[in-house]
Design an enzyme around this catalytic site. Sequence first.
Site, PDB file in Angstrom:
ATOM      1  N   HIS A   1      32.812  85.251 -21.041  1.00  0.00           N
ATOM      2  CA  HIS A   1      32.487  86.682 -20.837  1.00  0.00           C
ATOM      3  C   HIS A   1      33.348  87.498 -21.251  1.00  0.00           C
ATOM      4  O   HIS A   1      32.957  88.588 -21.828  1.00  0.00           O
ATOM      5  CB  HIS A   1      32.187  86.772 -19.224  1.00  0.00           C
ATOM      6  CG  HIS A   1      31.384  85.979 -18.682  1.00  0.00           C
ATOM      7  ND1 HIS A   1      29.972  85.917 -18.907  1.00  0.00           N
ATOM      8  CD2 HIS A   1      31.484  84.546 -18.152  1.00  0.00           C
ATOM      9  CE1 HIS A   1      29.361  84.754 -18.405  1.00  0.00           C
ATOM     10  NE2 HIS A   1      30.186  83.989 -18.061  1.00  0.00           N
TER      11      HIS A   1
ATOM     12  N   ARG B   1      28.405  93.075 -30.627  1.00  0.00           N
ATOM     13  CA  ARG B   1      27.507  92.488 -29.917  1.00  0.00           C
ATOM     14  C   ARG B   1      27.095  93.597 -28.967  1.00  0.00           C
ATOM     15  O   ARG B   1      25.888  93.990 -28.699  1.00  0.00           O
ATOM     16  CB  ARG B   1      28.075  91.132 -29.199  1.00  0.00           C
ATOM     17  CG  ARG B   1      27.240  90.766 -28.236  1.00  0.00           C
ATOM     18  CD  ARG B   1      28.166  89.616 -27.294  1.00  0.00           C
ATOM     19  NE  ARG B   1      27.214  89.032 -26.135  1.00  0.00           N
ATOM     20  CZ  ARG B   1      27.265  89.963 -25.043  1.00  0.00           C
ATOM     21  NH1 ARG B   1      27.874  91.008 -24.938  1.00  0.00           N
ATOM     22  NH2 ARG B   1      26.741  89.115 -24.078  1.00  0.00           N
TER      23      ARG B   1
ATOM     24  N   GLY C   1      19.194  85.633 -18.229  1.00  0.00           N
ATOM     25  CA  GLY C   1      20.544  85.087 -18.600  1.00  0.00           C
ATOM     26  C   GLY C   1      21.509  86.238 -18.656  1.00  0.00           C
ATOM     27  O   GLY C   1      22.362  86.591 -19.360  1.00  0.00           O
TER      28      GLY C   1
ATOM     29  N   GLU D   1      20.054  85.193 -13.469  1.00  0.00           N
ATOM     30  CA  GLU D   1      21.351  84.487 -14.035  1.00  0.00           C
ATOM     31  C   GLU D   1      21.447  82.951 -13.282  1.00  0.00           C
ATOM     32  O   GLU D   1      21.606  83.071 -11.741  1.00  0.00           O
ATOM     33  CB  GLU D   1      22.546  85.124 -13.834  1.00  0.00           C
ATOM     34  CG  GLU D   1      23.839  84.486 -14.140  1.00  0.00           C
ATOM     35  CD  GLU D   1      23.713  84.036 -15.428  1.00  0.00           C
ATOM     36  OE1 GLU D   1      23.537  84.382 -16.597  1.00  0.00           O
ATOM     37  OE2 GLU D   1      24.087  82.698 -15.478  1.00  0.00           O
TER      38      GLU D   1
ATOM     39  N   GLU E   1      13.218  79.912 -15.293  1.00  0.00           N
ATOM     40  CA  GLU E   1      12.013  79.176 -15.058  1.00  0.00           C
ATOM     41  C   GLU E   1      11.589  78.726 -13.749  1.00  0.00           C
ATOM     42  O   GLU E   1      10.568  78.321 -13.324  1.00  0.00           O
ATOM     43  CB  GLU E   1      12.285  77.621 -15.562  1.00  0.00           C
ATOM     44  CG  GLU E   1      12.261  77.584 -17.055  1.00  0.00           C
ATOM     45  CD  GLU E   1      13.684  78.155 -17.817  1.00  0.00           C
ATOM     46  OE1 GLU E   1      14.650  78.610 -16.999  1.00  0.00           O
ATOM     47  OE2 GLU E   1      13.980  77.912 -19.042  1.00  0.00           O
TER      48      GLU E   1
ATOM     49  N   GLU F   1      20.556  88.523 -24.175  1.00  0.00           N
ATOM     50  CA  GLU F   1      21.121  88.129 -25.436  1.00  0.00           C
ATOM     51  C   GLU F   1      21.250  86.437 -25.162  1.00  0.00           C
ATOM     52  O   GLU F   1      22.067  86.081 -24.496  1.00  0.00           O
ATOM     53  CB  GLU F   1      22.739  88.544 -24.976  1.00  0.00           C
ATOM     54  CG  GLU F   1      23.590  88.679 -26.391  1.00  0.00           C
ATOM     55  CD  GLU F   1      24.227  87.455 -26.454  1.00  0.00           C
ATOM     56  OE1 GLU F   1      25.567  87.307 -26.169  1.00  0.00           O
ATOM     57  OE2 GLU F   1      23.625  86.260 -27.032  1.00  0.00           O
TER      58      GLU F   1
ATOM     59  N   GLU G   1      22.530  75.759 -27.938  1.00  0.00           N
ATOM     60  CA  GLU G   1      22.106  76.087 -26.517  1.00  0.00           C
ATOM     61  C   GLU G   1      20.873  76.317 -26.063  1.00  0.00           C
ATOM     62  O   GLU G   1      20.465  76.355 -24.992  1.00  0.00           O
ATOM     63  CB  GLU G   1      22.793  77.456 -26.046  1.00  0.00           C
ATOM     64  CG  GLU G   1      24.573  77.278 -26.084  1.00  0.00           C
ATOM     65  CD  GLU G   1      25.099  78.381 -25.657  1.00  0.00           C
ATOM     66  OE1 GLU G   1      24.645  79.269 -24.947  1.00  0.00           O
ATOM     67  OE2 GLU G   1      25.982  78.809 -26.133  1.00  0.00           O
TER      68      GLU G   1
ATOM     69  N   HIS H   1      31.997  87.130 -32.218  1.00  0.00           N
ATOM     70  CA  HIS H   1      32.404  85.994 -31.688  1.00  0.00           C
ATOM     71  C   HIS H   1      31.547  84.659 -32.255  1.00  0.00           C
ATOM     72  O   HIS H   1      31.980  83.603 -31.928  1.00  0.00           O
ATOM     73  CB  HIS H   1      32.340  85.990 -30.257  1.00  0.00           C
ATOM     74  CG  HIS H   1      31.015  85.735 -29.466  1.00  0.00           C
ATOM     75  ND1 HIS H   1      30.191  86.858 -29.571  1.00  0.00           N
ATOM     76  CD2 HIS H   1      30.693  84.872 -28.955  1.00  0.00           C
ATOM     77  CE1 HIS H   1      29.030  86.399 -29.020  1.00  0.00           C
ATOM     78  NE2 HIS H   1      29.408  85.149 -28.359  1.00  0.00           N
TER      79      HIS H   1
END
Lengths: 351, 351
Positions: B29, B38, B62, B84, B113, B127, B136, B286
């Site tokens: 993070h 970003r 997320g 999250e 979901e 993001e 991922e 990153h």
Amino acid sequence: MSHVAKKRKLDKTRQDTLYFDSYSDVTIHEEMIADHVRTNTYRMAILRNSESIRGKVVLDVGAGTGVLSIFCAQAGAKKVYAVEACSIAEQAVKIVKHNNMEDKVEVIRGTVETVELPEKVEVIVSEWMGYALLHESMLNSVLYARDKWLKPGGLILPSKAELFIAPISDPVVEDRLHFWYTVKDQYGVDMSCMSEFARKCIRNSDIMVNSVTVEDVLSHPARFAELDLHSVTAEELRSVQGHFRCESFGSAAVNAFCVYFTVTFPCPDKPHSLVLSTSPFKPETHWKQAVLFLDAPVEVVQDTLVTGEIRMYPLEDSARHICIHMDYSIGQEKRQSKTFSIPDWSSEAQP
Amino acid sequence: MSHVAKKRKLDKTRQDTLYFDSYSDVTIHEEMIADHVRTNTYRMAILRNSESIRGKVVLDVGAGTGVLSIFCAQAGAKKVYAVEACSIAEQAVKIVKHNNMEDKVEVIRGTVETVELPEKVEVIVSEWMGYALLHESMLNSVLYARDKWLKPGGLILPSKAELFIAPISDPVVEDRLHFWYTVKDQYGVDMSCMSEFARKCIRNSDIMVNSVTVEDVLSHPARFAELDLHSVTAEELRSVQGHFRCESFGSAAVNAFCVYFTVTFPCPDKPHSLVLSTSPFKPETHWKQAVLFLDAPVEVVQDTLVTGEIRMYPLEDSARHICIHMDYSIGQEKRQSKTFSIPDWSSEAQP
């Protein structure tokens, strides 16, 4: 997510497999050969001991690509048994042949605990040192080889290992913790409340392998343990411990301890032994240093006393993983305790 | 050692656990928030779309530490659902409270979901981009959220993703391979026969995440795929592919391909959209770039044609791991094929 939070308990066979497998890629061997301090010190040590090696039989424990074995053959060894358990032994065979040393260097694939040598040896050479000296616990294999295959009065290279500790001030940790206070100015979102969580993650119980710069070292290092490779036992290796006492140079905030090692090679005709050092005061090696973070920084001034006991021992479920337990006092602060371990890389996923 | 050589087949629950668990430490993070390109591009994009956000309901898929959700609240959103799945949601709750946004931003712990929202939303922000864009495979969750929770005509930020490729010349690989030829001069041991083994280890089939410098890029990049986030389906994500055609700038040795992505945010009142780019020609992020090494370098000159097809698809046993298959021709050389995958970090041990 509890079944990931628990460390996976691997049986010994799987631990060994993961261990040896990590040496089957070229990268780690590249790193070790390219480590000039490491490779050249061994080369010099072997050459300086050529009187004890010439015409003699040598055992190289964990020979890898066979470089040390070839140094011994170049120093005049009659025969070198290069014992290597991992598949890199196949490369050692090629390298020995490529250097026309097949008559001198015999690569034997297997663990030193299980191979049969045709004869006992007069010299053992091994580069067995792991992070924080004892991580990977390859030293046990060297002692096994010593007890089973080394003739009485035989030579072990290196012959001694020493462990040192010093209090340090690592600026990166403080910068990382401070970062969460800078987000508001940058993006208009106050994330300073992340600092507690960040602190737990960053000032954790992992033994970190970092490059410690000289400026960050806050006192002369103190030696806390010495291993005489001729006499130390496997039992003694289960707990390597000692006392340390440091006096800080000046005003600073101690936020970690730095642990590093040296190994020493005898040099019969020279006044000084040859020392391979991983001290932050010396040229860097691929071992860097082991860094242990305190849970909170402590202010020191000139001559503040930093003392304590440090004990290194293998993790119960995974003998190749090292743990370090510390009891320490800094100045007038209450005595603290903290236990550290090498992170279990084999159960971590990276995105 | 065969049971380590086989990739461990993890069931989906364990894969997901490893995936979410990797986000429960502060470091990733820190890396994402500290990535100014970003974070600031998202902030600018949200502010520029404030007309579409003000007084509306937003879903952050997320949400992590909740930063994007707070940007949306600052842009005037009536309500933001910050979904999250990982334990970092606890920090998001703290940060929302610390910024006095509890009435606007509701953190909901769970996967998108499975969570139930009180209402459908007018805006989705996320993001979701991983290494090589699709590693991922978080995009699947964004599409699920779109299909289940986004009102017709709703806004998705970002709205488009594009993938690019260019041939490159990575000098580090060649230096590493050349290293084994330098050992003889340094230590008197000829290790050049290691080069074949080193080549197999280094020019391997891993998708490497590296910083590609501008000097190493050998042609203008070619776009090979575009995803319209409003319409792309989960089925289409199972195979993202396209053709590419590049003309090399000048004489060089191509030893790899570089793959990178951009995402685009609509900007209603501005002539140009806002683009978050991970191009080697732009400031570093990153994400760096994805690098795919050829089995051997190929010489090119000015205007040599480099063409081919590239297909990205999830690994069968581990849907969050991306694979890339390439068929390509360089100049007059025979057409080549190679398949790459993100290394399985969860089964590797490091010494």
